[in-house]
Write a protein that holds these residues in place. Structure first.
Motif, short mmCIF file in Angstrom:
data_model
loop_
_atom_site.label_atom_id
_atom_site.label_comp_id
_atom_site.label_asym_id
_atom_site.label_seq_id
_atom_site.Cartn_x
_atom_site.Cartn_y
_atom_site.Cartn_z
N ASP A 114 -5.42 2.90 0.09
CA ASP A 114 -6.59 3.14 -0.75
C ASP A 114 -6.20 3.22 -2.23
N GLY A 115 -5.09 3.89 -2.52
CA GLY A 115 -4.63 3.97 -3.89
C GLY A 115 -4.06 2.65 -4.39
N LEU A 116 -3.39 1.93 -3.51
CA LEU A 116 -2.78 0.66 -3.88
C LEU A 116 -3.83 -0.34 -4.36
N VAL A 117 -4.93 -0.45 -3.64
CA VAL A 117 -5.92 -1.47 -4.01
C VAL A 117 -6.68 -1.10 -5.28
N ARG A 118 -6.49 0.12 -5.77
CA ARG A 118 -7.12 0.49 -7.04
C ARG A 118 -6.26 0.10 -8.24
N GLY B 115 -4.79 -7.82 -0.96
CA GLY B 115 -5.60 -6.67 -1.32
C GLY B 115 -6.98 -6.72 -0.71
N MET B 116 -7.60 -7.90 -0.75
CA MET B 116 -8.94 -8.03 -0.19
C MET B 116 -8.95 -7.74 1.31
N ASN B 117 -7.89 -8.14 1.99
CA ASN B 117 -7.81 -7.96 3.45
C ASN B 117 -7.03 -6.72 3.85
N ARG B 118 -6.55 -5.95 2.83
CA ARG B 118 -5.76 -4.74 3.08
C ARG B 118 -4.58 -5.04 4.01
N ARG B 119 -3.92 -6.15 3.74
CA ARG B 119 -2.75 -6.56 4.52
C ARG B 119 -1.50 -5.99 3.86
#
Length: 345
Positions: A297-301, A311-315
């Motif tokens: 959650d923090g990474l994609v921010r 990032g879009m697919n949270r891979r």
């Protein structure tokens, strides 16, 4: 963050020849003692590897521990010739080196550890480093008969003080890619007077790596970006050529996104432009690094991450810090996990 030596700059323990990368493709589910003749799926191998790594223990060579045949004189990577006459009290100053010594069957001769030796067999040994600096006084208090270091080990004054006290210090080149594993294992085994054990360990790792690579699914070539992050220190880097992770990613049948994007330095500061250029399908991180930015959650921010396919697919794939870039006997287990996790859709 000073990027001078990969082991010191990453705070990690920081070797399998090219032949290991192209070796026979036989293998089984075994992750500890070579391979059998039956193929195993990536998921089967990954499950076995995960179970072994969760134990955080090493699997020594089968049979009786080898007996060092000494004295030997070996080349040290600092340009010296070093004679080792006694291997009864071994002190490795690098976690990956320590793993090799223990796996060779010489763990009962090890008298201390540095901060990067995080496996269970070493946890009760006295620590001789403060942060990542070697304390010469702590080393000498353990009365080692041979010290194993690498060119990243420091400070240099401490190494000189140990050597001036009459202790043989064998310096090794750092392991920065998979092809360094056999060379490093061979050199350690020769310095400790157990060359046959070194050869046996190299054969075992070769078999394990070949079996792991045999499980790579055909036609799958995901782009993988290795991100080194320490959120508390505001360190956000993407790996490129020579990061250490690039060799692992390629061995697992994937493409290193930073390297393909033309990042010719081991690490480049992360920017939105750099991430757009790399466009990774998967992000690879060390577990503590991922935790330091607040998990996925923090990474994609972080600016730019959410705009990548990963990032879009949270891979996101993460592996324990002390294992991922350790480049030692447990590296085939890392490849087993990467082959499975990087190719999942």
């Amino acid at each position: 963050m000073k990027l001078t030596g990969r082991a010191r700059r990453l705070g990690l323990p920081v070797v399998l020849a090219v032949a290991l990368l192209t070796g026979a493709c036989g293998g089984g589910t075994s992750v500890s003692g070579g391979s059998d003749a039956s193929p195993a799926s990536a998921s089967e191998r990954a499950a076995a590897a995960e179970k072994q790594l969760a134990k955080n223990t090493l699997v020594p060579l089968e049979g009786e521990p080898p007996t060092p045949e000494l004295p030997v004189t070996v080349d040290s990577s600092d340009g010296r010739k070093v004679t080792v006459e006694d291997a009864s009290r071994i002190l490795p100053l690098n976690g990956g080196v320590a793993e090799i010594v223990f796996t060779l069957g010489l763990g009962d001769r090890v008298v201390g550890r540095d901060i990067t030796a995080t496996f269970a067999e070493a946890e009760d040994l006295p620590q001789v480093t403060k942060a990542h600096d070697v304390s010469a006084e702590s080393v000498l208090s353990l009365k080692p008969t041979v010290v194993l270091a690498d060119t990243d080990t420091g400070p240099g004054e401490a190494i000189e003080q140990i050597r001036d006290a009459g202790v043989p210090v064998v310096v090794l080149d750092p392991a920065t890619e998979l092809a360094d594993v056999t060379t490093r294992t061979t050199r350690i085994a020769e310095a400790l007077g157990v060359p046959d054990a070194g050869q046996a360990l190299n054969v075992r790792m070769s078999d394990e790596l070949a079996a792991a690579r045999a499980a790579v699914p055909e036609g799958s070539r995901p782009k993988v970006a290795f991100l080194y992050m320490r959120g508390s220190a505001a360190v956000y880097l993407i790996g490129g050529k020579g990061s250490g992770a690039d060799s692992l990613v390629e061995a697992a049948g994937a493409v290193d996104a930073g390297k393909e994007a033309g990042f010719d330095k081991p690490f480049t500061p992360i920017t939105s432009e750099a991430l757009v250029r790399a466009q990774p399908d998967v992000i690879l991180m060390m577990t503590k690094g991922l935790e330091s930015v607040g998990g996925i959650d923090g990474l994609v921010r972080i600016p730019g991450i959410a705009q990548t396919p990963a990032g879009m697919n949270r891979r996101v794939v993460d592996l324990e810090d002390g294992v991922l870039l350790g480049y030692g006997p447990r590296t085939p287990l890392v490849i087993d996990l990467l082959v499975d996790r990087l190719h999942k859709t």
